[in-house]
Design a protein around this motif. Structure first.
Motif, PDB file in Angstrom:
ATOM      1  N   ARG A 172       7.591   4.698  -4.145  1.00 53.78           N
ATOM      2  CA  ARG A 172       8.871   4.018  -3.921  1.00 53.78           C
ATOM      3  C   ARG A 172       8.556   2.538  -3.753  1.00 53.78           C
ATOM      4  N   ASP A 173       9.525   1.699  -4.055  1.00 52.03           N
ATOM      5  CA  ASP A 173       9.309   0.259  -3.955  1.00 52.03           C
ATOM      6  C   ASP A 173       9.084  -0.164  -2.497  1.00 52.03           C
ATOM      7  N   GLU A 174       8.261  -1.205  -2.317  1.00 57.32           N
ATOM      8  CA  GLU A 174       7.933  -1.660  -0.964  1.00 57.32           C
ATOM      9  C   GLU A 174       9.167  -2.110  -0.175  1.00 57.32           C
ATOM     10  N   VAL A 175      10.157  -2.723  -0.869  1.00 53.58           N
ATOM     11  CA  VAL A 175      11.367  -3.152  -0.152  1.00 53.58           C
ATOM     12  C   VAL A 175      12.162  -1.945   0.327  1.00 53.58           C
ATOM     13  N   TRP A 176      12.264  -0.951  -0.533  1.00 52.70           N
ATOM     14  CA  TRP A 176      12.990   0.250  -0.128  1.00 52.70           C
ATOM     15  C   TRP A 176      12.285   0.907   1.071  1.00 52.70           C
ATOM     16  N   ILE A 177      10.972   0.970   1.015  1.00 54.04           N
ATOM     17  CA  ILE A 177      10.224   1.583   2.135  1.00 54.04           C
ATOM     18  C   ILE A 177      10.444   0.770   3.416  1.00 54.04           C
ATOM     19  N   ALA A 178      10.415  -0.546   3.280  1.00 53.80           N
ATOM     20  CA  ALA A 178      10.677  -1.366   4.472  1.00 53.80           C
ATOM     21  C   ALA A 178      12.082  -1.101   4.992  1.00 53.80           C
ATOM     22  N   SER A 179      13.054  -0.908   4.084  1.00 53.95           N
ATOM     23  CA  SER A 179      14.431  -0.642   4.538  1.00 53.95           C
ATOM     24  C   SER A 179      14.497   0.707   5.246  1.00 53.95           C
ATOM     25  N   LEU A 180      13.642   1.643   4.833  1.00 52.95           N
ATOM     26  CA  LEU A 180      13.564   2.935   5.534  1.00 52.95           C
ATOM     27  C   LEU A 180      13.003   2.722   6.945  1.00 52.95           C
ATOM     28  N   ASP A 189       0.841  -1.205   0.000  1.00 54.13           N
ATOM     29  CA  ASP A 189       0.000   0.000   0.000  1.00 54.13           C
ATOM     30  C   ASP A 189       0.872   1.249   0.000  1.00 54.13           C
ATOM     31  N   LEU A 190       1.891   1.229   0.839  1.00 58.04           N
ATOM     32  CA  LEU A 190       2.775   2.396   0.922  1.00 58.04           C
ATOM     33  C   LEU A 190       3.504   2.607  -0.398  1.00 58.04           C
ATOM     34  N   GLU A 191       3.839   1.533  -1.085  1.00 54.36           N
ATOM     35  CA  GLU A 191       4.497   1.657  -2.385  1.00 54.36           C
ATOM     36  C   GLU A 191       3.642   2.505  -3.335  1.00 54.36           C
ATOM     37  N   SER A 192       2.352   2.212  -3.384  1.00 54.40           N
ATOM     38  CA  SER A 192       1.519   2.958  -4.332  1.00 54.40           C
ATOM     39  C   SER A 192       1.273   4.394  -3.858  1.00 54.40           C
ATOM     40  N   MET A 193       1.323   4.614  -2.564  1.00 53.17           N
ATOM     41  CA  MET A 193       1.119   5.972  -2.047  1.00 53.17           C
ATOM     42  C   MET A 193       2.375   6.846  -2.159  1.00 53.17           C
ATOM     43  N   LEU A 194       3.538   6.242  -1.953  1.00 57.05           N
ATOM     44  CA  LEU A 194       4.784   7.025  -1.892  1.00 57.05           C
ATOM     45  C   LEU A 194       5.522   7.050  -3.228  1.00 57.05           C
TER      46      LEU A 194
END
Lengths: 142, 142, 142, 142, 142, 142, 142, 142, 142, 142
Positions: free
Chosen positions: G25-33, G18-23
């Motif tokens: 950025r890729d979901e893995v990158w967001i998780a790494s953040l 969900d965050l990937e489509s909102m931000l």
């Protein structure tokens, strides 16, 4: 103390390069002081205290002789720091041979030692230049 | 292969600095080739073979892609090499902060990278100057 | 090379103390040369070669710059050597404080350094006296 | 307890050398007591308590038998302490041989043992002199 | 040398208990001599040489001062030996407290020390009795 | 819980030997209970609670099955405990051979096991006698 | 900060997809953040702050340059993560050879790098597809 | 066997990509077979034997079930392989979270698993694309 | 969470075997849920919550995907757990050979896996029977 | 000796299951004998010698008491063996609790112990069943 100092510096919005021009010490040395790896003189502690609004306990702590070593794991996990470890894995023995061909049996001091960081502009992308300079210490025979 | 190459160099009584002027490559890089950490081109291998009277198997081995890492113990015991490890223990975090203040989040490449050794004369005793210069690589976002 | 040298010394029935008086170097330093931890000058190698009937390859090897570190396990298992490791476990921090109270922030050099062993007679039993003496190196600021 | 004692000593502005003359014990031994590596007698604890205004819990703690070992990492990262570890890496086997030539098979006791630090003035710079003296213990056969 | 000695003993079909009665030394001590952990006198080496038909090189090697420590991995994998390591994990601190309550601050010597093994018959199954007996060494103050 | 129990015992000024005569269990076993390495029965916990004025939570905790292992570092740093580790380094293989010559392939149990400490008076100084006695367990074949 | 972010995401009932489509950025990158391994720009921090109702301290922390490395033990114990370590144990050398046959001496960058996870439906059971894509960095000669 | 196979391949001047088209197996899998990490069928061994002129002992060895694990040091020192270890240090926890959000509690199999390497041309420099694809295995409850 | 769950279970005076009959899951699996190594469904969490009077935060935590691995030290010190480690030291390679003779190249899954504990009465003393049963996963070729 | 025995078995084209029916010992135990982890009686050695055409030195070696422990690295790298290590990481503490609830404080013996491997057919794929059965040993109090 590390976090106190970093927070104070952030609150003043100062870089280590700014502190270099204010304190008359190299930015790397100042950073090593922030990380509890070096010792300030009374004057340096006072000046830094004024710049960063430090309390007296922090200023006193800056003058203590620290137990050094800022990396927790034996082999660092942070990629930026690991690269320097890797450089020694790959170039350690070559470096040893070249230094000894130039100087004889001995070492580069890590105590009577300076460390500088520069940015080198380059069309293919900026480069990090790290310069280490330490006194050569020949092995004493007795 | 390491001992073959070092013995051949010794038999010819050549320093790495001599090889630098003959091969047109830096002495540290040449030493890293001797220690099985770098790869020669066919021309470089041929030239080195001629200078050091190497057999063809050795010349071919110089062109292989090595499994790198020349230090046996995880923490080096040789005092000259250990000092570089100690420098990272003491100055690793300060170095990271100063590099990141200058460049942002990323690392100094240890691949697109050069390493030089110089002797600096000084009245208090000669100094070893080690210059590392690597491309800055910013973290990619995706 | 270590075993060659120790065997040659045994064949001549010489102690390190005998070699000290013949070579004009301390017995501990000579032992460190035997264990591949130090470097002989050409004269020292020649003299030792004469005393011990060494071949020329061994005499040359004595003049090389060794990769130092003579203990295999990270923590030594031999009880005699372990005791020195234990002394640092127990007295390391106290020693650091006392040295720094006397000298300031810095270290005792292990390079510009001598090490002597003496026998102290005592009615309750002989004592081993080990004297280490190294130049104090103050941390440089830059 | 370590920090309590060091803070009390700092508040009184006393060095370990000052305490040596007041307590009649060597400064290194006193420092080892501060770092929880030695045990005070009731008299020593009382005297130290008086000098440093210690509370009774601290004075009692000084008389306990500590679990010894003051270094966290297996190989010390602090440069001052590491040098002593390096000395054993480089001179451990030579030292073992010389001691055994003088004394036979056995060890230097680290229990029936004293450790002193002296400053040796020298035109080339002051030197740190560390003297270890322990009873020789021969291996018992049975 | 370990395998030479064990093979010679096997060829003569002798147990360590047999050697104990022939040599006048305890079987454990003799086994420690076989494993290169102890040193024989000239007489002991000669007597053992006669019993086991050893050559002179082996007899001389028995008289050398060994580098001790017979276990390769830091934590032993052999179940019989591991159990002694486990005993220290489980009973180490209790043992320390009980010894110190009886003797004060100090240690049991592992040098002025004997070790015996006995078989204790028991209706529920034979028991192994291991008796360690070492001189108590009190910490010296200075 | 360890510190609660040790403090309660200190407040009553009792040694483990005193507790041995009060509880009818060996002092080493009682010390292992204090260090969370053994399990008390309900009666033992009650009796100990009475002697030391323990609260019910502590008495209940004494009856739990602990996760055993009281030494933090893999190789103990405390000199008293280290000596037992050293004994296994030096005498481990000899001990294994002697036990197996007497008993066959198997181990001394560390579970069906007792451990006693005695003081042996001796004109040359008191000796620590540690007696371990465990059931021999032969390897089962299937 | 890790737990604050994960809790905020849970409270909003959002997946990383969900965050990937909102931000953007890729979901893995967001998780790494979220795990403190990457750095957000001011805009990214603001947007995430709005989505997750973060306070300003958290938003600022997202923009700091982290000390990277999210695994505590040197060899991961979690089975999902361990499998990737095992893949390198089993396929590391083969992978090295194939990459170098295709590209020459150098490495795949872990900095100029992307990492994606996809679900591949399969009649025998869904498959996890992990795609790593990094710039090839050839070794520089100098 | 590893060096025999690599030498045979070199003598025939074949890349792993060449072998892929000849054997009908992926180049990475073939390389893993060369490094003793996989098992060939009788037909695969025969075909490879024909292509590379292998003797029958080598062909038989290719069909054995190997003890897997091709990396000596726990943390790899070779920079190419280390980068994959670093990726897990930095992205391991994020990867775990994303996989579990998509699949539930379980792992990506490293056994029912494929691994491919591709070269992706890019104006900024070629990129290495590594694709891992393993069956998802959900944790069984019982 | 581990201690909360164990305390709740103790307060209700329930064994894992009791929970097995109440929850319809094996006692070992339930224990692994208590130790944060497994994941409950919403129904299982609710049922357990009712049985043990858990609050909603704990019930939610039972449904998270844990980072697995319940042993702190690399080699377990607890004797009960260590024995399983020892079994792998002694029988690991034999077990591997027998499994591969029966199944071919592959592994026993530790994910699609069950683990049971039974008590076997025996005149010579009760025996612990541990049954592991995992799906065989053959290595995929590609 | 391990490779001699495995080669002899291969030459005769026998599985461990074949040897089980010939020798009257379990296949896992026989495999442990091959890997130098168990001891044969004189009869077992003779019978095995006859079946596999062993020479007398090998037959004698089968009767020696081995130093046990067949895994080199502390954490096994082979995936089949690692899974058993992982099972202890994930299920070690739960297993301990369940065993202790059923048996009290003590351990499962790894000496008075049997280990069996069975193949369980299953429509979803064959399963490996590993049964461990060891005598329960309660902790002795003294």
């Amino acid at each position: 103390m590390v976090s106190t100092l970093l927070a104070a510096k952030k609150a003043k919005n100062l870089s280590f390069a700014d502190l270099e021009s204010m304190l008359g010490r190299d930015e790397v040395w100042i950073a090593s002081l922030f990380y509890g790896q070096s010792t300030a003189s009374a004057e340096e502690a006072a000046k830094l205290g004024e710049i960063l609004d430090l309390d007296s306990a922090t200023m006193e702590a800056l003058q203590a002789y620290p137990t050094k070593g800022s990396l927790d794991p034996v082999i660092p996990t942070d990629p930026l720091i690991y690269r320097f470890y890797e450089i020694m894995q790959v170039y350690g023995m070559p470096l040893k041979d070249v230094i000894q061909e130039k100087f004889g049996d001995g070492i580069m001091s890590a105590i009577d030692f300076t460390l500088d960081v520069d940015k080198v502009e380059d069309p293919a992308g900026a480069r990090v230049k790290v310069t280490m300079c330490g006194k050569f210490l020949p092995y004493k025979k007795w």
